[in-house]
Design a protein around this motif. Sequence first.
Motif, PDB file in Angstrom:
ATOM      1  N   SER A   1     -22.951  24.573  71.870  1.00 29.37           N
ATOM      2  CA  SER A   1     -21.683  24.015  71.450  1.00 29.37           C
ATOM      3  C   SER A   1     -20.642  25.133  71.320  1.00 29.37           C
ATOM      4  O   SER A   1     -20.955  26.245  70.910  1.00 29.37           O
ATOM      5  CB  SER A   1     -21.863  23.295  70.130  1.00 29.37           C
ATOM      6  OG  SER A   1     -20.623  22.932  69.602  1.00 29.37           O
ATOM      7  N   LEU A   2     -19.410  24.816  71.628  1.00 29.91           N
ATOM      8  CA  LEU A   2     -18.336  25.800  71.566  1.00 29.91           C
ATOM      9  C   LEU A   2     -17.588  25.769  70.234  1.00 29.91           C
ATOM     10  O   LEU A   2     -16.623  26.492  70.051  1.00 29.91           O
ATOM     11  CB  LEU A   2     -17.341  25.553  72.700  1.00 29.91           C
ATOM     12  CG  LEU A   2     -17.873  25.740  74.112  1.00 29.91           C
ATOM     13  CD1 LEU A   2     -16.819  25.336  75.121  1.00 29.91           C
ATOM     14  CD2 LEU A   2     -18.315  27.159  74.336  1.00 29.91           C
ATOM     15  N   LYS A   3     -18.055  24.922  69.303  1.00 28.93           N
ATOM     16  CA  LYS A   3     -17.350  24.778  68.033  1.00 28.93           C
ATOM     17  C   LYS A   3     -17.234  26.091  67.278  1.00 28.93           C
ATOM     18  O   LYS A   3     -16.212  26.385  66.696  1.00 28.93           O
ATOM     19  CB  LYS A   3     -18.077  23.766  67.157  1.00 28.93           C
ATOM     20  CG  LYS A   3     -17.272  22.546  66.905  1.00 28.93           C
ATOM     21  CD  LYS A   3     -18.000  21.615  65.996  1.00 28.93           C
ATOM     22  CE  LYS A   3     -17.166  20.363  65.910  1.00 28.93           C
ATOM     23  NZ  LYS A   3     -17.754  19.336  65.137  1.00 28.93           N
ATOM     24  N   ARG A   4     -18.277  26.884  67.292  1.00 26.44           N
ATOM     25  CA  ARG A   4     -18.287  28.145  66.544  1.00 26.44           C
ATOM     26  C   ARG A   4     -18.278  29.351  67.473  1.00 26.44           C
ATOM     27  O   ARG A   4     -18.893  30.368  67.192  1.00 26.44           O
ATOM     28  CB  ARG A   4     -19.516  28.201  65.642  1.00 26.44           C
ATOM     29  CG  ARG A   4     -19.501  27.146  64.572  1.00 26.44           C
ATOM     30  CD  ARG A   4     -20.673  27.340  63.645  1.00 26.44           C
ATOM     31  NE  ARG A   4     -20.705  26.336  62.629  1.00 26.44           N
ATOM     32  CZ  ARG A   4     -20.173  26.479  61.423  1.00 26.44           C
ATOM     33  NH1 ARG A   4     -19.561  27.585  61.106  1.00 26.44           N
ATOM     34  NH2 ARG A   4     -20.255  25.512  60.541  1.00 26.44           N
ATOM     35  N   ILE A   5     -17.561  29.232  68.567  1.00 28.94           N
ATOM     36  CA  ILE A   5     -17.497  30.321  69.544  1.00 28.94           C
ATOM     37  C   ILE A   5     -16.792  31.536  68.927  1.00 28.94           C
ATOM     38  O   ILE A   5     -15.827  31.388  68.185  1.00 28.94           O
ATOM     39  CB  ILE A   5     -16.794  29.864  70.846  1.00 28.94           C
ATOM     40  CG1 ILE A   5     -16.945  30.916  71.925  1.00 28.94           C
ATOM     41  CG2 ILE A   5     -15.355  29.501  70.593  1.00 28.94           C
ATOM     42  CD1 ILE A   5     -16.557  30.428  73.306  1.00 28.94           C
ATOM     43  N   GLU A   6     -17.317  32.695  69.220  1.00 33.81           N
ATOM     44  CA  GLU A   6     -16.736  33.931  68.697  1.00 33.81           C
ATOM     45  C   GLU A   6     -15.423  34.214  69.432  1.00 33.81           C
ATOM     46  O   GLU A   6     -15.288  33.896  70.610  1.00 33.81           O
ATOM     47  CB  GLU A   6     -17.719  35.075  68.884  1.00 33.81           C
ATOM     48  CG  GLU A   6     -19.000  34.876  68.105  1.00 33.81           C
ATOM     49  CD  GLU A   6     -20.086  35.844  68.507  1.00 33.81           C
ATOM     50  OE1 GLU A   6     -19.925  36.578  69.494  1.00 33.81           O
ATOM     51  OE2 GLU A   6     -21.108  35.852  67.808  1.00 33.81           O
ATOM     52  N   PRO A   7     -14.461  34.820  68.735  1.00 29.35           N
ATOM     53  CA  PRO A   7     -13.136  35.047  69.339  1.00 29.35           C
ATOM     54  C   PRO A   7     -13.179  35.832  70.648  1.00 29.35           C
ATOM     55  O   PRO A   7     -12.445  35.497  71.583  1.00 29.35           O
ATOM     56  CB  PRO A   7     -12.386  35.829  68.259  1.00 29.35           C
ATOM     57  CG  PRO A   7     -13.045  35.447  66.984  1.00 29.35           C
ATOM     58  CD  PRO A   7     -14.494  35.215  67.326  1.00 29.35           C
ATOM     59  N   HIS A   8     -14.013  36.856  70.749  1.00 26.08           N
ATOM     60  CA  HIS A   8     -14.054  37.631  71.989  1.00 26.08           C
ATOM     61  C   HIS A   8     -14.643  36.831  73.142  1.00 26.08           C
ATOM     62  O   HIS A   8     -14.255  37.003  74.286  1.00 26.08           O
ATOM     63  CB  HIS A   8     -14.803  38.957  71.789  1.00 26.08           C
ATOM     64  CG  HIS A   8     -16.263  38.811  71.541  1.00 26.08           C
ATOM     65  ND1 HIS A   8     -16.780  38.508  70.304  1.00 26.08           N
ATOM     66  CD2 HIS A   8     -17.315  38.915  72.387  1.00 26.08           C
ATOM     67  CE1 HIS A   8     -18.092  38.434  70.390  1.00 26.08           C
ATOM     68  NE2 HIS A   8     -18.449  38.670  71.637  1.00 26.08           N
ATOM     69  N   ARG A   9     -15.556  35.935  72.846  1.00 29.45           N
ATOM     70  CA  ARG A   9     -16.115  35.073  73.901  1.00 29.45           C
ATOM     71  C   ARG A   9     -15.086  34.032  74.357  1.00 29.45           C
ATOM     72  O   ARG A   9     -14.983  33.735  75.533  1.00 29.45           O
ATOM     73  CB  ARG A   9     -17.387  34.390  73.423  1.00 29.45           C
ATOM     74  CG  ARG A   9     -18.530  35.351  73.217  1.00 29.45           C
ATOM     75  CD  ARG A   9     -19.796  34.599  72.835  1.00 29.45           C
ATOM     76  NE  ARG A   9     -20.843  35.496  72.438  1.00 29.45           N
ATOM     77  CZ  ARG A   9     -21.695  36.064  73.271  1.00 29.45           C
ATOM     78  NH1 ARG A   9     -21.621  35.831  74.557  1.00 29.45           N
ATOM     79  NH2 ARG A   9     -22.636  36.871  72.818  1.00 29.45           N
ATOM     80  N   LEU A  10     -14.342  33.494  73.411  1.00 31.95           N
ATOM     81  CA  LEU A  10     -13.291  32.536  73.749  1.00 31.95           C
ATOM     82  C   LEU A  10     -12.220  33.207  74.595  1.00 31.95           C
ATOM     83  O   LEU A  10     -11.739  32.632  75.571  1.00 31.95           O
ATOM     84  CB  LEU A  10     -12.682  31.928  72.487  1.00 31.95           C
ATOM     85  CG  LEU A  10     -11.558  30.921  72.706  1.00 31.95           C
ATOM     86  CD1 LEU A  10     -12.014  29.761  73.580  1.00 31.95           C
ATOM     87  CD2 LEU A  10     -11.029  30.419  71.379  1.00 31.95           C
ATOM     88  N   ALA A  11     -11.864  34.439  74.242  1.00 33.41           N
ATOM     89  CA  ALA A  11     -10.859  35.176  75.013  1.00 33.41           C
ATOM     90  C   ALA A  11     -11.330  35.370  76.452  1.00 33.41           C
ATOM     91  O   ALA A  11     -10.544  35.203  77.394  1.00 33.41           O
ATOM     92  CB  ALA A  11     -10.575  36.522  74.360  1.00 33.41           C
ATOM     93  N   GLU A  12     -12.593  35.686  76.641  1.00 32.58           N
ATOM     94  CA  GLU A  12     -13.120  35.874  77.994  1.00 32.58           C
ATOM     95  C   GLU A  12     -13.154  34.547  78.752  1.00 32.58           C
ATOM     96  O   GLU A  12     -12.886  34.494  79.945  1.00 32.58           O
ATOM     97  CB  GLU A  12     -14.518  36.501  77.936  1.00 32.58           C
ATOM     98  CG  GLU A  12     -15.026  36.940  79.284  1.00 32.58           C
ATOM     99  CD  GLU A  12     -14.085  37.877  80.031  1.00 32.58           C
ATOM    100  OE1 GLU A  12     -13.941  37.699  81.257  1.00 32.58           O
ATOM    101  OE2 GLU A  12     -13.490  38.770  79.403  1.00 32.58           O
ATOM    102  N   LEU A  13     -13.458  33.470  78.051  1.00 32.51           N
ATOM    103  CA  LEU A  13     -13.457  32.133  78.661  1.00 32.51           C
ATOM    104  C   LEU A  13     -12.037  31.773  79.120  1.00 32.51           C
ATOM    105  O   LEU A  13     -11.852  31.241  80.225  1.00 32.51           O
ATOM    106  CB  LEU A  13     -13.958  31.130  77.636  1.00 32.51           C
ATOM    107  CG  LEU A  13     -14.430  29.774  78.107  1.00 32.51           C
ATOM    108  CD1 LEU A  13     -15.565  29.899  79.113  1.00 32.51           C
ATOM    109  CD2 LEU A  13     -14.877  28.948  76.919  1.00 32.51           C
ATOM    110  N   VAL A  14     -11.043  32.098  78.311  1.00 29.33           N
ATOM    111  CA  VAL A  14      -9.645  31.835  78.664  1.00 29.33           C
ATOM    112  C   VAL A  14      -9.242  32.689  79.861  1.00 29.33           C
ATOM    113  O   VAL A  14      -8.592  32.203  80.789  1.00 29.33           O
ATOM    114  CB  VAL A  14      -8.712  32.085  77.454  1.00 29.33           C
ATOM    115  CG1 VAL A  14      -7.257  32.080  77.880  1.00 29.33           C
ATOM    116  CG2 VAL A  14      -8.957  31.051  76.381  1.00 29.33           C
ATOM    117  N   ARG A  15      -9.645  33.969  79.857  1.00 33.18           N
ATOM    118  CA  ARG A  15      -9.332  34.841  81.003  1.00 33.18           C
ATOM    119  C   ARG A  15      -9.920  34.288  82.290  1.00 33.18           C
ATOM    120  O   ARG A  15      -9.255  34.269  83.326  1.00 33.18           O
ATOM    121  CB  ARG A  15      -9.886  36.251  80.767  1.00 33.18           C
ATOM    122  CG  ARG A  15      -8.991  37.120  79.993  1.00 33.18           C
ATOM    123  CD  ARG A  15      -9.457  38.572  80.109  1.00 33.18           C
ATOM    124  NE  ARG A  15      -9.036  39.292  78.949  1.00 33.18           N
ATOM    125  CZ  ARG A  15      -9.845  39.738  77.992  1.00 33.18           C
ATOM    126  NH1 ARG A  15     -11.127  39.580  78.083  1.00 33.18           N
ATOM    127  NH2 ARG A  15      -9.345  40.367  76.959  1.00 33.18           N
TER     128      ARG A  15
END
Length: 71
Positions: A1-15
């Motif tokens: 689940s992406l609910k508790r995704i870490e900020p650096h992982r979310l940033a890479e997903l956005v990139r």
Amino acid sequence: SLKRIEPHRLAELVREDLRRYPRSKIGEISSRVGPEVRRPQLRRALAALVLSKAVTMEGTRNGARYRLRDD
């Protein structure tokens, strides 16, 4: 689940999303990343990427589009 995704992982997903779909609005990115990631969380990730100059924001408010910075 992406609910508790870490900020650096979310940033890479956005990139990665912006690599595939340049000039995207936040709503478009949100729909591709998934509904588990809340809009404020995504907004913070985008703001951090813009601040670090990894991403460029074109336009303002509802018309804002994001793209990876050309280096």
